[in-house]
Design a protein around this motif. Structure first.
Motif, PDB file in Angstrom:
ATOM      1  N   ASP A   1      16.534  29.902  46.236  1.00 20.54           N
ATOM      2  CA  ASP A   1      15.727  29.940  47.454  1.00 20.54           C
ATOM      3  C   ASP A   1      15.532  31.421  47.833  1.00 20.54           C
ATOM      4  O   ASP A   1      15.884  32.304  47.060  1.00 20.54           O
TER       5      ASP A   1
ATOM      6  N   HIS B   1      14.989  21.341  46.600  1.00 21.51           N
ATOM      7  CA  HIS B   1      16.050  20.829  47.471  1.00 21.51           C
ATOM      8  C   HIS B   1      16.424  19.382  47.148  1.00 21.51           C
ATOM      9  O   HIS B   1      17.419  19.143  46.500  1.00 21.51           O
TER      10      HIS B   1
ATOM     11  N   HIS C   1      13.544  28.050  42.115  1.00 22.06           N
ATOM     12  CA  HIS C   1      12.860  28.009  43.420  1.00 22.06           C
ATOM     13  C   HIS C   1      13.243  29.240  44.229  1.00 22.06           C
ATOM     14  O   HIS C   1      14.407  29.457  44.534  1.00 22.06           O
TER      15      HIS C   1
ATOM     16  N   HIS D   1      11.464  32.500  47.113  1.00 19.93           N
ATOM     17  CA  HIS D   1      10.383  33.169  47.857  1.00 19.93           C
ATOM     18  C   HIS D   1      10.758  34.641  47.739  1.00 19.93           C
ATOM     19  O   HIS D   1      11.465  35.182  48.595  1.00 19.93           O
TER      20      HIS D   1
ATOM     21  N   HIS E   1       8.619  21.833  48.817  1.00 20.12           N
ATOM     22  CA  HIS E   1       9.941  21.536  49.388  1.00 20.12           C
ATOM     23  C   HIS E   1       9.974  20.040  49.671  1.00 20.12           C
ATOM     24  O   HIS E   1       9.062  19.526  50.324  1.00 20.12           O
TER      25      HIS E   1
END
Ligand SMILES: [Zn+2]
Length: 463
Positions: A329, A277, A55, A57, A240
Motif C-alpha cells: 500500500d 485488501h 498494490h 500508491h 480497493h
C-alpha cells in the motif's frame, strides 16, 4: 547487454547465471568464468527472484509520517485530502522517484500502482528502469467535471496504447535524457546500441490499467463502463475491495449484496480483476474470485496501522484457489515500501489469525511477493530459471542478524531487511550493485522529494 553473475548461492549451491537481452539463458553449477558485457562476482551472496509489489500508491511517500496514529477518516479529512488538493504533477514525479528508489534498495523491480498524475509516475518508472502497471485512477463522487477529465484521459491513453500496438512499437519509454526543474538526472549506464533493440538502463516499462478507486467512490454506471472498456481493450482493473467492514455494510444496504457480487453484476469480476485488501471477503466471494482467476492483494501493514479490524482470510482464499499477492500500500499508511517486512508480517499475522504456526510458511510468503504477482501481471514464472526474465536480487546474508543460514528462504523472509539487499536486477538491467544505485543520483532524488513534500504540506496548512 550480457551479464554474468558468478557463483551466487541459488537453492543452496553456488551457481553462475548468464543473462542476455533481459532473459536468463544459462544456469551452471559453480563459479563459471566467461565473457560477458558485465561480470558480477556474487560469491557468498544468495540469489532470489526480485519482489513485485502488488498494490501501492508510490508518490504517497511524500506523506510518510504525516499524520500517524489517527483514525482513518480523521487522517484522510484533516491531512491527506487537504494536502492532495495542492499536489502538482511535479510533486507526484518527485515522490515516485523516491518511492522507486526505496523499492530498488529493497529488491523490488515491479509495482502495481494507483494514484493521480499517471504521466508523472510513468516518467519516473521509465527513467529508473523498473516495471510497473500504472492505473488510470477513476473516482466519481458527484464532480461531473472531474469525471469527464478522467474519462478523457482514459480514452487518450487507450488510444495511444492501441496505436502503439498497431504499429508494433516498443512499449518501453524513450531514452532518459532528463532535465527537471529540480536538477538533472542522468543514468550512469550509457544507452545500449540502438541496433540491438534492447533498452538501455533508465528505460523502465509502464503498462496501463484501469483503476477505479473503490465501490464507494465510483458509481455503478461508471463501474459498468470501466468493465466494458476493460474487456474490449483487455486491460487489468485495479480496485480497493472489501477493505473495511463499513464498506461491506454500506454495500449490503445500498445494493443488497456484498462488494464482490456488486462488482460481478457490473461485469468487473474476471481474470483481469486485481482487488487490493479483501479483508472482509466471505467464502462465497472468495469462491467466485477463485473460479474466475482473479487476484487479491493483501497489505497487512496498512490494514493493521489503520485499524480496519479484519485480517485477510488467507487460508480460505487459497482453499478457493484465489491468487494471492502481497503489497505495501502507500507509505502514508505503512510507512515504507519494504516487501521483506511485508512478507514477514503477512506470515506472522496469518499464524496468529489461525492459531496455527504452519499457516503461510516462508516459501509461500516469498511466493506471494514473487511467483504469484509474476503470474498476475504477466511477468513469467517469477522464478530464477532458464528462459525466464532476469528479475532477480542478490542478498547478503553474512551479517549478524541473518547468520547462520540453515534455510536461505527462512533467513530471507524472517530475518533479512531491505539493507541486506546487495544487488537488484530488473529484466537484466543492474539497477543497484553492492548497495550503489546506478539509475539515479540518489542524494538528488531524496532531497528533491523531501523539499517538495515540505513545500506541499506548507501550502496545504497555509490554505
Ligand atoms: Zn491502497
Amino acid at each position: 547487454v550480457s551479464l554474468l553473475i558468478r557463483g551466487a548461492v541459488l537453492d543452496g549451491t553456488p551457481q553462475s547465471i548468464r543473462i542476455k537481452k533481459g532473459r536468463i539463458v544459462e544456469i551452471a553449477p559453480g563459479d563459471t568464468e566467461g565473457e560477458a558485457g558485465r561480470v558480477i562476482d556474487a560469491r557468498g551472496l544468495h540469489a532470489f527472484p526480485s519482489f513485485k509489489n502488488g498494490h501501492t500508491h508510490v508518490s504517497m511517500v511524500l506523506f510518510r509520517g504525516y499524520g500517524d496514529d489517527m483514525p482513518l477518516m480523521q487522517w484522510l479529512q484533516t491531512r491527506i485530502w487537504p494536502a492532495e488538493k495542492h499536489l502538482t504533477e511535479e510533486d507526484v514525479y518527485l515522490g515516485a522517484r523516491l518511492g522507486i528508489l526505496e523499492m530498488i534498495r529493497g529488491g523490488t523491480t515491479f509495482f502495481n500502482e494507483m494514484y493521480w498524475h499517471r504521466r508523472a509516475i510513468v516518467r519516473a518508472v521509465q527513467e529508473m528502469g523498473v516495471h510497473a502497471l500504472v492505473g488510470i485512477t477513476i473516482i466519481d463522487i458527484g464532480d461531473a467535471e472531474l469525471l469527464a477529465r478522467q474519462k478523457g484521459e482514459a480514452a487518450e491513453l487507450i488510444e495511444e496504447r492501441r496505436s502503439r500496438r498497431a504499429s508494433g512499437a516498443s512499449i518501453r519509454g524513450a531514452p532518459a535524457t532528463v532535465s527537471t526543474s529540480s536538477g538533472a538526472t542522468t543514468p550512469s549506464n550509457g544507452p545500449v546500441s540502438a541496433s540491438t533493440g534492447w533498452p538501455a538502463a533508465g528505460q523502465g516499462v509502464a503498462e496501463l490499467a484501469l483503476a477505479p478507486h473503490a465501490i464507494y467512490t465510483v458509481t455503478p454506471p461508471v463501474l459498468k463502463w470501466i468493465g466494458e472498456v476493460a474487456s474490449e481493450e483487455n486491460l487489468p482493473v485495479h480496485i480497493h475491495l472489501s477493505e473495511t467492514s463499513g464498506e461491506v455494510e454500506d454495500c449490503l444496504q445500498s445494493h443488497g449484496c456484498r462488494p464482490t457480487e456488486h462488482l460481478d453484476r457490473l461485469g468487473l469480476v474476471g481474470p483481469r480483476l486485481i482487488a487490493a485488501h479483501g479483508q472482509f471477503l466471505d467464502d462465497a466471494e472468495l469462491a467466485r474470485l477463485g473460479e474466475v482467476g482473479a487476484t487479491v492483494v493483501t497489505n497487512p501493514s496498512a490494514n493493521l496501522k489503520l485499524a480496519t479490524g479484519g485480517i485477510f482470510p488467507y487460508r480460505a482464499a487459497r482453499a478457493f484457489g484465489v491468487r494471492v499477492c502481497l503489497g505495501t500500500d502507500g507509505a502514508a499508511s505503512n510507512n515504507n515500501l519494504d516487501m521483506l517486512q511485508e512478507m514477514k508480517l503477512a506470515a506472522l499475522l496469518q499464524k496468529h489469525r489461525e492459531q496455527d504456526a504452519t499457516v503461510l510458511p516462508a516459501g509461500e510468503a516469498l511466493g506471494m511477493a514473487t511467483t504469484s504477482p509474476s503470474q498476475a501481471f504477466g511477468l513469467g514464472s517469477g522464478k530464477i530459471e532458464v528462459g525466464e526474465r532476469a528479475d532477480l536480487i542478490l542478498v547478503d546474508l553474512s551479517g549478524p542478524s541473518t547468520q547462520p543460514v540453515h534455510d536461505p528462504v527462512s533467513s530471507l523472509v524472517y530475518a533479512a531487511r531491505a539493507g541486506n539487499v546487495h544487488t537488484t536486477i530488473c529484466e537484466g538491467r543492474v539497477l543497484m550493485h553492492a548497495g550503489k544505485v546506478e539509475v539515479c543520483d540518489e542524494r538528488e532524488v531524496i532531497e528533491s522529494a523531501a523539499a517538495a513534500a515540505r513545500a506541499l504540506v506548507a501550502r496545504s496548512e497555509a490554505s
